[in-house]
Design an enzyme around this catalytic site. Structure first.
Site, PDB file in Angstrom:
ATOM      1  N   TYR A 134       0.792  -1.117  -0.174  1.00  0.00           N
ATOM      2  CA  TYR A 134       0.000   0.034  -0.100  1.00  0.00           C
ATOM      3  C   TYR A 134       0.869   1.326  -0.033  1.00  0.00           C
ATOM      4  O   TYR A 134       0.640   2.070  -0.651  1.00  0.00           O
ATOM      5  CB  TYR A 134      -0.890  -0.001   1.168  1.00  0.00           C
ATOM      6  CG  TYR A 134      -1.916   1.159   1.370  1.00  0.00           C
ATOM      7  CD1 TYR A 134      -3.226   1.360   0.276  1.00  0.00           C
ATOM      8  CD2 TYR A 134      -1.719   2.120   2.075  1.00  0.00           C
ATOM      9  CE1 TYR A 134      -3.810   2.308   0.822  1.00  0.00           C
ATOM     10  CE2 TYR A 134      -2.356   3.397   2.181  1.00  0.00           C
ATOM     11  CZ  TYR A 134      -3.465   3.366   1.700  1.00  0.00           C
ATOM     12  OH  TYR A 134      -4.388   4.330   1.573  1.00  0.00           O
ATOM     13  N   LYS A 169       1.075   4.047  -2.913  1.00  0.00           N
ATOM     14  CA  LYS A 169       0.871   5.578  -2.496  1.00  0.00           C
ATOM     15  C   LYS A 169       1.792   6.580  -2.806  1.00  0.00           C
ATOM     16  O   LYS A 169       1.843   7.646  -3.497  1.00  0.00           O
ATOM     17  CB  LYS A 169       0.209   5.574  -1.010  1.00  0.00           C
ATOM     18  CG  LYS A 169      -1.158   4.974  -1.103  1.00  0.00           C
ATOM     19  CD  LYS A 169      -2.140   5.752  -2.158  1.00  0.00           C
ATOM     20  CE  LYS A 169      -3.335   5.271  -1.962  1.00  0.00           C
ATOM     21  NZ  LYS A 169      -4.387   5.742  -2.795  1.00  0.00           N
ATOM     22  N   THR A 197     -12.878   6.391   7.209  1.00  0.00           N
ATOM     23  CA  THR A 197     -13.708   5.658   5.961  1.00  0.00           C
ATOM     24  C   THR A 197     -13.805   4.161   6.303  1.00  0.00           C
ATOM     25  O   THR A 197     -13.190   3.677   7.231  1.00  0.00           O
ATOM     26  CB  THR A 197     -12.643   5.847   4.794  1.00  0.00           C
ATOM     27  OG1 THR A 197     -11.457   5.102   5.259  1.00  0.00           O
ATOM     28  CG2 THR A 197     -12.321   7.183   4.488  1.00  0.00           C
TER      29      THR A 197
END
Length: 170
Positions: free
Chosen positions: A76, A80, A111
């Site tokens: 991840y 990014k 989120t």
């Protein structure tokens, strides 16, 4: 369709699997790279002709993980960082065509993806999605390009004052 043009494209798509790299299946790694980085490339490629016509803007989303690889988030974090580099490179490549490309870097935000990976966290430690959305709108109408725009919890007070949002206590 009504206006016969696209002025802005916003790419927020990403997935996170919070686990050690050596515990991930090759298919999980490929999916994360495909959605998080290759997806951003594909969105940019598809958007360019429309944004060139409108002299519009592409807005990508990154994560604070781009600044430093984090344990259990290696893929991840890497994707990014790739999104940030893509944003900066495209900003330079597309500058002569009057296409702006920027990147939103929100602080830890409440989120569903975050909840799925980290569980319930204290509300006052997370940024809310409305603050990120408003900061994104400001980034889209701004005339700069090639920026990584940090959005932090402290920005909420400023944004709320602009929106004149009433809190539950008021």
């Amino acid at each position: 369709k009504k206006e016969k043009r696209i002025d802005y494209v916003v790419n927020t798509a990403a997935i996170l699997s919070n686990q050690p790299l050596d515990h991930m299946e090759a298919s999980q790694i490929a999916e994360m790279v495909s959605i998080n980085l290759t997806g951003a490339i594909n969105v940019a490629l598809a958007a360019k002709k429309y944004l060139k016509k409108s002299k519009g803007a592409l807005l990508n989303f990154t994560s604070s993980s781009y600044t430093r690889g984090r344990a259990f988030s290696s893929v991840y974090s890497s994707t990014k960082a790739g999104v940030v580099n893509l944003t900066q490179a495209l900003a330079e490549e597309w500058m002569d065509e009057s296409i702006r490309v920027n990147c939103i870097n929100p602080e830890r935000t409440k989120t569903p993806m975050r909840l799925n990976n980290f569980g319930i966290e204290p509300e006052d430690t997370l940024l809310d999605a409305q603050t990120v959305a408003f900061a994104s709108l400001l980034a889209l109408i701004n005339n700069t390009t090639g920026n990584v725009i940090d959005v932090k919890r402290k920005d909420k007070q400023f944004i709320d004052s602009i929106l004149d949002v009433k809190t539950e206590d008021e």
